[in-house]
Write a protein that holds these residues in place. Structure first.
Motif, PDB file in Angstrom:
ATOM      1  N   ILE A 131       0.846  -1.194   0.000  1.00 33.32           N
ATOM      2  CA  ILE A 131       0.000   0.000   0.000  1.00 33.32           C
ATOM      3  C   ILE A 131       0.884   1.248   0.000  1.00 33.32           C
ATOM      4  O   ILE A 131       0.610   2.208  -0.717  1.00 33.32           O
ATOM      5  CB  ILE A 131      -0.938  -0.006   1.223  1.00 33.32           C
ATOM      6  CG1 ILE A 131      -1.907  -1.182   1.123  1.00 33.32           C
ATOM      7  CG2 ILE A 131      -1.716   1.303   1.328  1.00 33.32           C
ATOM      8  CD1 ILE A 131      -2.744  -1.400   2.366  1.00 33.32           C
ATOM      9  N   ARG A 132       1.928   1.206   0.798  1.00 35.15           N
ATOM     10  CA  ARG A 132       2.992   2.218   0.707  1.00 35.15           C
ATOM     11  C   ARG A 132       4.149   1.578  -0.051  1.00 35.15           C
ATOM     12  O   ARG A 132       4.602   0.487   0.309  1.00 35.15           O
ATOM     13  CB  ARG A 132       3.459   2.673   2.087  1.00 35.15           C
ATOM     14  CG  ARG A 132       2.513   3.612   2.780  1.00 35.15           C
ATOM     15  CD  ARG A 132       3.125   4.181   4.053  1.00 35.15           C
ATOM     16  NE  ARG A 132       4.256   5.075   3.767  1.00 35.15           N
ATOM     17  CZ  ARG A 132       4.919   5.774   4.703  1.00 35.15           C
ATOM     18  NH1 ARG A 132       4.557   5.650   5.973  1.00 35.15           N
ATOM     19  NH2 ARG A 132       5.909   6.547   4.371  1.00 35.15           N
ATOM     20  N   VAL A 133       4.609   2.252  -1.078  1.00 35.72           N
ATOM     21  CA  VAL A 133       5.643   1.688  -1.939  1.00 35.72           C
ATOM     22  C   VAL A 133       6.980   2.382  -1.679  1.00 35.72           C
ATOM     23  O   VAL A 133       7.116   3.591  -1.885  1.00 35.72           O
ATOM     24  CB  VAL A 133       5.266   1.826  -3.431  1.00 35.72           C
ATOM     25  CG1 VAL A 133       6.375   1.262  -4.309  1.00 35.72           C
ATOM     26  CG2 VAL A 133       3.945   1.119  -3.710  1.00 35.72           C
TER      27      VAL A 133
ATOM     28  N   PHE B  46       2.014  12.885  -0.667  1.00 34.12           N
ATOM     29  CA  PHE B  46       0.559  12.837  -0.533  1.00 34.12           C
ATOM     30  C   PHE B  46      -0.107  13.605  -1.666  1.00 34.12           C
ATOM     31  O   PHE B  46      -1.076  13.139  -2.267  1.00 34.12           O
ATOM     32  CB  PHE B  46       0.132  13.440   0.812  1.00 34.12           C
ATOM     33  CG  PHE B  46       0.259  12.501   1.976  1.00 34.12           C
ATOM     34  CD1 PHE B  46      -0.382  11.271   1.973  1.00 34.12           C
ATOM     35  CD2 PHE B  46       1.011  12.859   3.086  1.00 34.12           C
ATOM     36  CE1 PHE B  46      -0.280  10.408   3.064  1.00 34.12           C
ATOM     37  CE2 PHE B  46       1.113  12.006   4.178  1.00 34.12           C
ATOM     38  CZ  PHE B  46       0.474  10.784   4.162  1.00 34.12           C
ATOM     39  N   LYS B  47       0.415  14.789  -1.942  1.00 35.93           N
ATOM     40  CA  LYS B  47      -0.177  15.618  -2.999  1.00 35.93           C
ATOM     41  C   LYS B  47      -0.087  14.940  -4.360  1.00 35.93           C
ATOM     42  O   LYS B  47      -0.997  15.042  -5.190  1.00 35.93           O
ATOM     43  CB  LYS B  47       0.521  16.982  -3.041  1.00 35.93           C
ATOM     44  CG  LYS B  47      -0.133  17.976  -3.993  1.00 35.93           C
ATOM     45  CD  LYS B  47       0.440  19.370  -3.814  1.00 35.93           C
ATOM     46  CE  LYS B  47      -0.295  20.373  -4.687  1.00 35.93           C
ATOM     47  NZ  LYS B  47       0.167  21.761  -4.429  1.00 35.93           N
TER      48      LYS B  47
ATOM     49  N   ALA C  28      -2.693   6.837  -1.362  1.00 38.97           N
ATOM     50  CA  ALA C  28      -3.998   7.474  -1.440  1.00 38.97           C
ATOM     51  C   ALA C  28      -4.783   7.035  -2.656  1.00 38.97           C
ATOM     52  O   ALA C  28      -6.006   6.946  -2.620  1.00 38.97           O
ATOM     53  CB  ALA C  28      -3.828   8.994  -1.466  1.00 38.97           C
ATOM     54  N   ASP C  29      -4.099   6.748  -3.753  1.00 43.04           N
ATOM     55  CA  ASP C  29      -4.782   6.369  -4.978  1.00 43.04           C
ATOM     56  C   ASP C  29      -4.594   4.885  -5.310  1.00 43.04           C
ATOM     57  O   ASP C  29      -4.910   4.442  -6.403  1.00 43.04           O
ATOM     58  CB  ASP C  29      -4.275   7.219  -6.156  1.00 43.04           C
ATOM     59  CG  ASP C  29      -4.582   8.682  -5.944  1.00 43.04           C
ATOM     60  OD1 ASP C  29      -3.750   9.507  -6.334  1.00 43.04           O
ATOM     61  OD2 ASP C  29      -5.645   8.995  -5.393  1.00 43.04           O
ATOM     62  N   ALA C  30      -4.063   4.136  -4.358  1.00 39.52           N
ATOM     63  CA  ALA C  30      -3.808   2.711  -4.591  1.00 39.52           C
ATOM     64  C   ALA C  30      -5.026   1.885  -4.181  1.00 39.52           C
ATOM     65  O   ALA C  30      -5.020   1.166  -3.195  1.00 39.52           O
ATOM     66  CB  ALA C  30      -2.570   2.258  -3.812  1.00 39.52           C
TER      67      ALA C  30
ATOM     68  N   MET D 197      -4.978  12.684   3.852  1.00 37.96           N
ATOM     69  CA  MET D 197      -3.841  13.589   3.724  1.00 37.96           C
ATOM     70  C   MET D 197      -3.653  14.068   2.292  1.00 37.96           C
ATOM     71  O   MET D 197      -3.207  15.191   2.056  1.00 37.96           O
ATOM     72  CB  MET D 197      -2.566  12.918   4.237  1.00 37.96           C
ATOM     73  CG  MET D 197      -2.404  12.973   5.747  1.00 37.96           C
ATOM     74  SD  MET D 197      -2.496  14.663   6.423  1.00 37.96           S
ATOM     75  CE  MET D 197      -1.228  15.501   5.471  1.00 37.96           C
ATOM     76  N   ALA D 198      -3.998  13.245   1.319  1.00 37.52           N
ATOM     77  CA  ALA D 198      -3.917  13.677  -0.074  1.00 37.52           C
ATOM     78  C   ALA D 198      -4.880  14.831  -0.312  1.00 37.52           C
ATOM     79  O   ALA D 198      -4.549  15.801  -1.013  1.00 37.52           O
ATOM     80  CB  ALA D 198      -4.244  12.515  -1.006  1.00 37.52           C
TER      81      ALA D 198
END
Length: 213
Positions: free
Chosen positions: A78-80, A171-172, A178-180, A190-191
């Motif tokens: 999820i976090r890469v 995040f931005k 956030a988009d995964a 946060m995005a």
């Protein structure tokens, strides 16, 4: 995103993430956690959770469940981050929970903000946000003193400004889960927050947070 929407999202997230830890062992193995830290984590995060370089986050004093969840997110993709994904590959759920507790019990080291102009701007955003671009007050989720909310929002007080700024940019740009597939609720919130912030505002908030205690 308004303050009320953010707080509602935070409440949802706290309730949702509690399910992740419902089956967690009652007693973390801190001896094993210390061994893992000395073998794997120390180079980037320090033996006591105080990162020696601004590229890597300091973990001392972060909420245990937040650390555990981030480790789980790295392992699940999820976090890469290739480095972190390699580090967590051999960790099981109990290891990740133990590491979370270990780092949460380390004492954060106070840091000083360096740019007075950025601090003034960052303080205003932290306390009141920016209604013009829809940025909520950072204090709504991370607390007036940057202590954060356990399980959901990390401690930012005393965090390296360079790291915080880099994460806001991630995040931005949709690079932190956030988009995964919408799997990371924190990332999605946060995005939305970071999307309206200018580069200057992100730098200011990061500088201000570094000096909080």
């Amino acid at each position: 995103m308004t303050r009320s929407q953010l707080l509602a999202a935070a409440a949802f997230l706290v309730g949702g993430t509690s399910l992740v830890f419902a089956q967690a062992p009652a007693q973390p193995d801190l001896d094993k956690a210390k061994q893992i830290v000395s073998q794997i984590c120390v180079a980037c995060h320090g033996a006591d959770g105080a990162s020696p370089t601004s590229a890597n986050p300091s973990l001392a004093g972060l909420p245990a469940d937040y650390i555990t969840l981030q480790l789980a997110h790295f392992k699940a993709g999820i976090r890469v981050n290739p480095v972190m994904q390699g580090m967590v590959a051999t960790l099981n759920d109990a290891d990740m929970r133990s590491l979370g507790v270990y780092f949460s019990r380390q004492k954060p080291k106070a840091m000083e903000a360096k740019d007075a102009a950025l601090v003034r701007s960052g303080q205003a955003l932290w306390r009141a946000g920016d209604a013009a671009n829809g940025t909520p007050a950072c204090s709504a989720c991370h607390g007036p003193n940057g202590a954060g909310i356990p399980k959901s929002y990390p401690r930012l007080a005393g965090q390296w400004a360079d790291y915080t700024y880099a994460q806001l940019k991630a995040f931005k740009g949709g690079e932190r889960g956030a988009d995964a597939g919408g799997k990371d609720q924190t990332g999605r919130i946060m995005a939305a927050v970071a999307r309206g912030m200018s580069d200057a505002q992100m730098k200011a908030v990061a500088e201000y947070a570094q000096g909080l205690r």
